[in-house]
Scaffold this motif. Structure first.
Motif, short mmCIF file in Angstrom:
data_model
loop_
_atom_site.label_atom_id
_atom_site.label_comp_id
_atom_site.label_asym_id
_atom_site.label_seq_id
_atom_site.Cartn_x
_atom_site.Cartn_y
_atom_site.Cartn_z
N SER A 186 61.31 45.30 12.89
CA SER A 186 61.01 43.87 12.99
C SER A 186 61.29 43.34 14.38
O SER A 186 61.93 44.00 15.20
N TYR A 218 56.81 45.22 10.83
CA TYR A 218 57.28 43.86 10.64
C TYR A 218 57.44 43.10 11.96
O TYR A 218 58.33 42.27 12.12
N ARG A 233 54.65 35.93 11.64
CA ARG A 233 55.61 36.16 10.57
C ARG A 233 57.01 35.61 10.89
O ARG A 233 57.99 36.10 10.37
#
Length: 385
Positions: A186, A218, A233
């Motif tokens: 991420s 991610y 995101r």
């Protein structure tokens, strides 16, 4: 005009105590049985997430922001109705203010994640808001990803809605983003430069064996592995649907601005991943109640100055889509009213009860309560474990 779609993850809670309830399977079963049509639920709108306390919905791609807003409100209300029938309530909270026990949903994918990542998977009860904006090609998409990175922390600050974790005030506005950052795949990325280099990096991450597939990329912004979109995101699920719509509106404007810069031959502003991570941390910590890092200089600036810089950066794109006046007005209203983090803290200061905070947030989720809250008084007592 680029299309934009939204995915929201929502929290299921006990209507009496406010504690998270792992009843997603029951709620989804009711939604699945609901026939399409007036008041019905088309297949694929709702889905389960990692934890049994979560429910996710996705809108259709929309050109018009008003239509997108109508759809967000509709699916929130449909989900809440079916949740009530299953004996639970629905709250747009990015983390649970009250303690929660892990309840990872049963599937081969989620079981693999639990075995691979252990406690990180078990504790990942976080609800985000993902925005999909259409792009013409992977080349355009990667050019966009390279160019929007410095601006993404501003979206985190605007949407911040997770000050509490396991009954404790974390002192963060978006603690969800800090929990989410535990995933090794991420966070912000450096500049890729081309679609070929982007895909080579993703392929190398998958073949490392640390992640299962491309769906586990991610990044803060990525090429969607399912749709011809850039997926942003970084946002908490927003307490109020209007804030979700603002995040979607600004996301589309960021994508359009970046694509225009790319076509004009303008190079991306490269700060380096280390500074981008600091900016993301600062946004998570401060939200709208403390300094942020200015996307252009990476120096401290007030949230008012940073929000104004974002609006100025995307002004032409917002003007062309007819959203400029609305985005300015809604941003100003959000700064005055407060994001979800400020509202939650003000509710606790008023009631002294996290259960009451959750109950009020259930009403906010459905647009049944619109109040203005001052910035929190940090000298007041805060809940602890």
């Amino acid at each position: 005009m680029r299309t934009v779609g939204v995915e929201e993850e929502l929290l299921l809670v006990d209507p009496g105590t406010g504690a998270p309830c792992a009843r997603a399977v029951e709620v989804l079963d009711r939604l699945t049985k609901c026939a399409a049509g007036e008041g019905g639920v088309p297949a694929g709108v709702f889905a389960r997430e990692l934890q049994g306390h979560q429910l996710e919905f996705g809108t259709r791609p929309q050109h018009d922001m008003d239509e997108l807003g109508v759809e967000i409100v509709r699916w929130r209300r449909v989900a809440a109705r079916h949740a009530r029938q299953a004996g639970v309530a629905l709250a747009a909270l990015a983390t649970s203010p009250l303690p929660a026990r892990p309840a990872v949903n049963v599937s081969h994918r989620y079981q693999w994640m639990e075995e691979q990542f252990g406690l990180t998977t078990q504790e990942q009860l976080t609800c985000g808001c993902h925005v999909h904006v259409s792009v013409a090609s992977d080349e355009e998409g990667v050019a966009v990803v390279d160019r929007i990175q410095p601006w993404l922390p501003v979206l985190t600050a605007l949407s911040a809605n997770s000050p509490y974790w396991q009954g404790t005030d974390t002192l963060y506005s978006s603690y969800r983003s800090r929990v989410w950052g535990r995933w090794p795949m991420s966070g912000p990325t450096g500049s890729f430069g081309s679609a070929e280099r982007y895909h080579a990096q993703v392929d190398a991450m998958v073949t490392s064996g640390v992640i299962r597939d491309r769906g586990m990329i991610y990044f803060d912004a990525r090429l969607s592995h399912r749709y011809p979109t850039v997926e942003i995101r970084v946002a908490d699920v927003c307490l109020e649907a209007t804030t979700t719509l603002l995040v979607a509106c600004l996301s589309r404007a960021l994508v359009e601005t970046a694509a225009r810069d790319w076509r004009s031959g303008n190079e991306p502003l490269v700060h380096g991943v280390s500074l981008l991570r600091l900016a993301a941390w600062r946004a998570a910590r401060s939200g709208l109640d403390g300094d942020l890092l200015h996307p252009l200089t990476m120096r401290p600036a007030t949230p008012q100055v940073v929000a104004a810089a974002l609006l100025d950066h995307v002004r032409e794109a917002l003007d062309d889509s007819g959203d400029l006046a609305w985005a300015r007005k809604t941003t100003a209203e959000l700064q005055a009213r407060g994001n979800g983090a400020r509202i939650q803290r003000a509710l606790f200061a008023h009631t002294g009860s996290l259960s009451d905070v959750v109950a009020a947030c259930v009403r906010h989720t459905l647009g049944e309560r619109q109040l203005r809250y001052p910035a929190p008084d940090w000298t007041r007592p805060t809940p602890s474990g």
